[in-house]
Design a protein around this motif. Structure first.
Motif, PDB file in Angstrom:
ATOM      1  N   ALA A 328       0.859  -1.188   0.000  1.00  0.00           N
ATOM      2  CA  ALA A 328       0.000   0.000   0.000  1.00  0.00           C
ATOM      3  C   ALA A 328       0.897   1.240   0.000  1.00  0.00           C
ATOM      4  N   ASP A 329       0.315   2.385  -0.233  1.00  0.00           N
ATOM      5  CA  ASP A 329       1.052   3.659  -0.230  1.00  0.00           C
ATOM      6  C   ASP A 329       0.051   4.737   0.179  1.00  0.00           C
ATOM      7  N   VAL A 330       0.100   5.124   1.440  1.00  0.00           N
ATOM      8  CA  VAL A 330      -0.955   5.982   1.994  1.00  0.00           C
ATOM      9  C   VAL A 330      -0.317   7.183   2.685  1.00  0.00           C
ATOM     10  N   SER A 415      -0.519  11.021  -9.301  1.00  0.00           N
ATOM     11  CA  SER A 415      -0.755   9.578  -9.251  1.00  0.00           C
ATOM     12  C   SER A 415       0.435   8.781  -9.753  1.00  0.00           C
ATOM     13  N   HIS A 416       0.477   7.543  -9.316  1.00  0.00           N
ATOM     14  CA  HIS A 416       1.360   6.544  -9.931  1.00  0.00           C
ATOM     15  C   HIS A 416       0.698   5.196  -9.750  1.00  0.00           C
ATOM     16  N   HIS A 417       1.091   4.250 -10.589  1.00  0.00           N
ATOM     17  CA  HIS A 417       0.578   2.891 -10.411  1.00  0.00           C
ATOM     18  C   HIS A 417       1.232   2.270  -9.184  1.00  0.00           C
ATOM     19  N   LEU A 444      -4.082   2.784  -8.694  1.00  0.00           N
ATOM     20  CA  LEU A 444      -3.203   3.947  -8.694  1.00  0.00           C
ATOM     21  C   LEU A 444      -3.438   4.777  -7.435  1.00  0.00           C
ATOM     22  N   THR A 445      -2.441   5.542  -7.096  1.00  0.00           N
ATOM     23  CA  THR A 445      -2.608   6.452  -5.970  1.00  0.00           C
ATOM     24  C   THR A 445      -3.230   7.744  -6.478  1.00  0.00           C
ATOM     25  N   VAL A 446      -3.927   8.416  -5.594  1.00  0.00           N
ATOM     26  CA  VAL A 446      -4.344   9.799  -5.863  1.00  0.00           C
ATOM     27  C   VAL A 446      -3.849  10.591  -4.661  1.00  0.00           C
ATOM     28  N   GLU A 447      -2.892  11.479  -4.899  1.00  0.00           N
ATOM     29  CA  GLU A 447      -2.152  12.072  -3.780  1.00  0.00           C
ATOM     30  C   GLU A 447      -1.732  13.514  -4.015  1.00  0.00           C
ATOM     31  N   PRO A 448      -2.715  14.407  -4.152  1.00  0.00           N
ATOM     32  CA  PRO A 448      -2.324  15.807  -4.284  1.00  0.00           C
ATOM     33  C   PRO A 448      -1.801  16.364  -2.954  1.00  0.00           C
ATOM     34  N   ILE A 470      -2.628  14.180   0.967  1.00  0.00           N
ATOM     35  CA  ILE A 470      -3.575  13.109   1.301  1.00  0.00           C
ATOM     36  C   ILE A 470      -3.473  12.112   0.164  1.00  0.00           C
ATOM     37  N   GLU A 471      -3.242  10.841   0.510  1.00  0.00           N
ATOM     38  CA  GLU A 471      -2.966   9.825  -0.520  1.00  0.00           C
ATOM     39  C   GLU A 471      -3.763   8.562  -0.242  1.00  0.00           C
ATOM     40  N   ASP A 472      -4.504   8.125  -1.253  1.00  0.00           N
ATOM     41  CA  ASP A 472      -5.253   6.867  -1.150  1.00  0.00           C
ATOM     42  C   ASP A 472      -4.947   5.976  -2.337  1.00  0.00           C
TER      43      ASP A 472
HETATM   44 MN    MN Z   1       2.508   7.511  -3.747  1.00  0.00          MN
END
Ligand code: MN
Ligand code: GLY
Ligand code: MN
Length: 506
Positions: A328-330, A415-417, A444-448, A470-472
């Protein structure tokens, strides 16, 4: 325990202890119970790897494909880093954490089409082999037993062979067969392949070598591209990683008061997250970013040397990697006190709005770039509304390719995969990744973020030193998307309520 005490007699960089008398060797090799020769079942991870090998086989007909796990890496002297196989090897074999240093998957082309899948590895050494007790790098006394050839074969469904047979297998018919290797997985083996190619007359010039390396790169690229869409089992592993990550975040929140009290609290936070990551899975999927106050404005702050102040925001970017190596990447940016100040909330809510816009854009048929476009527009609107853009620059002018003024406060992509690697599929072509279209099964992440450095004189003093991301982790589904990390609250109000709950029950 020190392996260096034997250093005067050691060989191969100190990984073998001193020679011993024949009497001692006989003694240490004797009086052991019979080894358990039970064959394991085919592992679930390996069962799911077989169709991936079939897809690779179809893409490279007639080629010998070499996918190394990689070798142990020295940390210092006779101490190695913990082993993690190359992700392409894990993907194609199902072998995850710690498995199997120096192993190599070879897809050998069959005359009648298709490939045989072979794995070359170091099988368990017999007890009368000095390795058993004297080899601190590979020996059973030091690092534990390895499987036998039959056991690894049963576990993976691959035809297993001793690694000593690898070189001749790679050399065979090299003039006729096109061999490709994932070079970056094992530089030593890649160099051996170069030598074998030269010896076989396959490569006779620098240009020939470059051409061969381009063939190798094509294999790596395909392996990376194949991972863009995850199958159901991979998605299940990602869910496990996300669940573990949510639990580790909750443990961190429960321990924030301790982090404040102890000083050097960023390290405390890193440790608490790491404890849960290591307990739940293989460990962290990348070095945790635990950035309190102005440190949040350093995007990859992994030094984590700072205090955690009770009025700070702390940005924690961390993910649990499970045993199959999916991670994960949060990121959550949390008010240490449990309540956002007005200035903190203002920045947080802007980033949250940008993230919601980005997540809303994730659906099959949208492009990867649409997600960034949606999120960054909201970022540009906010910094414009707050009067931060140069005079005369409006939102559209800033979003124009030649403008991009807002990027001062968010220099990274949205984002990234994500998958086996935190930045997954990095070798995929631009047309498949950045310019690519989203499809069900992609994650993918969404992390602005917004990053107002303490010394940024362009922003009002009350915003300086505030950094928020914030990243999900978002799964593309048949008709939209699913937030795999939704167990962790995102809005400022939900974050406050969650923190109050966790802190009250701790
Ligand atoms: Mn990330
Ligand atoms: N954790 C690194 C990233 O978010 O890309
Ligand atoms: Mn991250």
């Amino acid at each position: 325990m020190d392996r260096v005490s034997e250093k005067h007699a050691a060989r191969e960089g100190g990984h073998r202890a001193s020679p011993t008398s024949d009497t001692f060797r006989e003694f240490i090799a004797s009086d052991w119970a019979l080894r358990d020769a039970t064959l394991p079942d085919l592992s679930e991870a390996s069962r799911h790897a077989a169709p991936r090998r079939d897809a690779l086989s179809a893409a490279f007909p007639g080629c010998r494909l070499v996918v190394p796990a990689g070798g142990l890496k020295i940390r210092s002297n006779d101490c190695d880093y913990q082993f993690r196989p190359h992700s392409a090897f894990a993907h194609l074999t199902g072998l995850g954490s710690d498995r199997e240093p120096d192993a190599v998957l070879v897809l050998e082309p069959r005359a009648q089409g298709g490939h045989d899948a072979l794995i070359f590895f170091r099988p368990m050494a017999p007890r009368d082999d000095e390795e058993f007790f004297a080899d601190a790098r590979y020996g059973e006394f030091w690092v534990g037993a390895r499987p036998t050839i039959d056991q690894l074969s049963a576990e993976t469904g691959l035809e297993a062979r001793h690694v000593d047979e690898l070189e001749s297998a790679l050399r065979a018919d090299l003039g006729q067969v096109d061999l490709r290797i994932v070079r970056e997985a094992d530089a030593g083996l890649a160099a051996t392949v170069d030598e074998l190619r030269a010896a076989a007359g396959v490569v006779q010039s620098l240009e020939g070598e470059q051409e061969a390396h381009e063939g190798d790169a094509e294999l790596s690229r395909r392996l990376s591209t194949m991972r863009l869409v995850k199958d159901d089992w991979e998605i299940g592993q990602m869910r496990l990683a996300c669940d573990g990550t949510a639990r580790a975040f909750a443990a961190v929140v429960a321990d924030l008061p301790e982090a404040v009290k102890r000083g050097r609290g960023e390290r405390w936070v890193e440790g608490v997250f790491g404890l849960h990551a290591r307990h739940h899975g293989n460990g962290v999927g990348y070095d945790s970013i635990c950035a309190s106050g102005d440190h949040a404005n350093t995007l990859h702050w992994i030094r984590n040397t700072g205090d955690v102040g009770e009025d700070d925001l702390i940005l924690i970017d961390a993910g649990v990697e499970v045993d199959s190596l999916f991670t994960a990447d949060v990121t959550r940016t949390l008010p240490v006190s449990g309540r956002f100040s007005d200035a903190q909330r203002k920045v947080y809510d802007a980033v949250y709005a940008a993230q919601c816009a980005g997540i809303d854009a994730v659906r099959p048929g949208a492009t990867f770039k649409d997600v960034h476009a949606a999120a960054i527009r909201v970022i540009a609107e906010h910094v414009h509304a707050w009067g931060l853009l140069p005079d005369g620059v409006d939102v559209e002018a800033s979003l124009a390719p030649e403008g991009q003024w807002h990027r001062r406060w968010m220099v990274h992509g949205t984002s990234h995969h994500l998958g086996l690697d935190v930045h997954d599929c990095q070798l995929a072509l631009r047309e498949d990744y950045v310019e690519g279209t989203l499809a069900p099964g992609m994650i993918l992440t969404v992390e602005p973020g917004l990053y107002f450095k303490a010394d940024d004189l362009r922003v009002p003093p009350e915003l300086r030193g505030i950094g928020v991301r914030i990243e999900d982790d978002i799964l593309v589904t048949a008709d939209g998307c699913e937030n795999l990390t939704r167990a962790l609250p995102r809005s400022s109000a939900d974050v406050e309520a969650w923190m109050a709950d966790v802190l009250a029950s701790g």
